[in-house]
Scaffold this motif. Structure first.
Motif, PDB file in Angstrom:
ATOM      1  N   GLN A 190       0.872  -1.186   0.000  1.00 23.05           N
ATOM      2  CA  GLN A 190       0.000   0.000   0.000  1.00 23.05           C
ATOM      3  C   GLN A 190       0.906   1.232   0.000  1.00 23.05           C
ATOM      4  N   TRP A 192       1.776   5.557  -0.259  1.00 26.18           N
ATOM      5  CA  TRP A 192       1.492   6.734   0.583  1.00 26.18           C
ATOM      6  C   TRP A 192       0.196   7.421   0.192  1.00 26.18           C
ATOM      7  N   ASP A 193      -0.278   7.229  -1.066  1.00 22.75           N
ATOM      8  CA  ASP A 193      -1.538   7.877  -1.485  1.00 22.75           C
ATOM      9  C   ASP A 193      -2.729   6.951  -1.273  1.00 22.75           C
ATOM     10  N   GLY A 194      -2.488   5.778  -0.668  1.00 18.80           N
ATOM     11  CA  GLY A 194      -3.577   4.862  -0.357  1.00 18.80           C
ATOM     12  C   GLY A 194      -3.775   3.765  -1.383  1.00 18.80           C
ATOM     13  N   SER A 195      -3.198   3.920  -2.562  1.00 16.55           N
ATOM     14  CA  SER A 195      -3.400   2.892  -3.596  1.00 16.55           C
ATOM     15  C   SER A 195      -2.602   1.613  -3.268  1.00 16.55           C
ATOM     16  N   THR A 240      -9.306  -1.607  -2.420  1.00 13.47           N
ATOM     17  CA  THR A 240      -9.291  -1.654  -0.953  1.00 13.47           C
ATOM     18  C   THR A 240      -8.426  -2.813  -0.476  1.00 13.47           C
TER      19      THR A 240
END
Ligand SMILES: [Zn+2]
Length: 259
Positions: A190, A192-195, A240
């Motif tokens: 995962q 740093w931008d959440g992806s 997710t």
């Protein structure tokens, strides 16, 4: 009185001699002070009241009086010297204070410059750490995202020899690292931008779950493990962490400038 003898009142000898005006004794040349007065002035000379002496009448000075005058003059010069010295001392003290203030100001400016340089270096390091890079140097797509063999292929297949290094695509954290029957050796990251990205069919894993990564850090190598036919990287993106929710890689990669 005979006319011969008369010579009027203009007889030279009758002229009243002009009265000679004598200067007061005190102002005459060579006047010598009585001893008591001289003593008083000597006392003055040795220290006490300069003002009083200054108001004394002006005399033609005897040696002793000259000495007094010289002493008074010397005292005056000494006072002037003292004042000059004190003034100089004050100026030096003032300069020293100003110098210290300037030194503090210089130090403050230097510290500010240093802090700014450090902040800039940190920002640059952060920018480098967050930079997006490809997971594999040789970009050779062997299979795209979409319907294939009666089911959806959830990622991109990138053909490469076994052992080819695989890199973290940016700053991030390892979500999981291990073996799965279909994916073989697999690493989930995962960023740093959440992806989230999945790497599958790896020959080797170099990281552990929970590990922090920087952009371009090697996480393992290309392989042919799991359900695979030929050495390649299966690259997949998820929406997710909680369930299998694949994304089309092409728009994602394009958005990062990698496609
Ligand atoms: Zn695949």
């Amino acid at each position: 009185m005979s006319s011969r003898s008369y010579q009027g009142r203009h007889y030279a000898g009758r002229h009243r001699p002009q009265r000679r005006v004598r200067p007061p004794r005190a102002l005459s040349a060579g006047f010598v002070l009585p001893s008591t007065a001289a003593a008083a002035l000597v006392v003055t000379a040795t220290g006490a009241t300069v003002a009083e002496s200054a108001q004394a009448p002006s005399f033609d000075l005897t040696g002793q009086q000259s000495q007094v005058a010289r002493s008074q003059e010397a005292a005056g010069e000494e006072s002037a010297t003292d004042i000059a010295t004190r003034r100089q001392d004050a100026q030096m003290a003032s300069s020293a204070i100003q110098g210290r203030a300037e030194e503090r100001a210089r130090a403050a400016r230097a510290a500010k410059r240093k802090a700014a340089a450090e902040a800039k270096a940190r920002a640059e390091a952060e920018r480098q750490a967050k930079k997006w890079v490809r997971p594999i140097d040789t970009w050779n797509i062997s299979s795209g995202f979409g319907w294939r063999w009666g089911k959806n292929h959830d990622g991109l297949d990138l053909a490469a020899p076994t052992g080819t290094p695989l890199y973290s695509m940016s700053k991030g954290t390892v979500l999981s690292a291990g073996y799965k029957p279909s994916f073989g050796y697999k690493v989930e990251i995962q960023y740093w931008d959440g992806s989230i990205s999945w790497y599958g069919h790896m020959s080797r894993i170099d990281v552990v779950a929970g590990q922090s990564l920087v952009s371009g850090q090697q996480v393992g190598a290309v392989g042919n493990t799991g359900h695979s036919f030929g050495s390649h990287l299966h690259l997949e993106f998820q929406q997710t962490t909680s369930h299998d929710s694949p994304l089309d890689p092409v728009p994602w990669l394009s958005a990062k400038g990698l496609y």
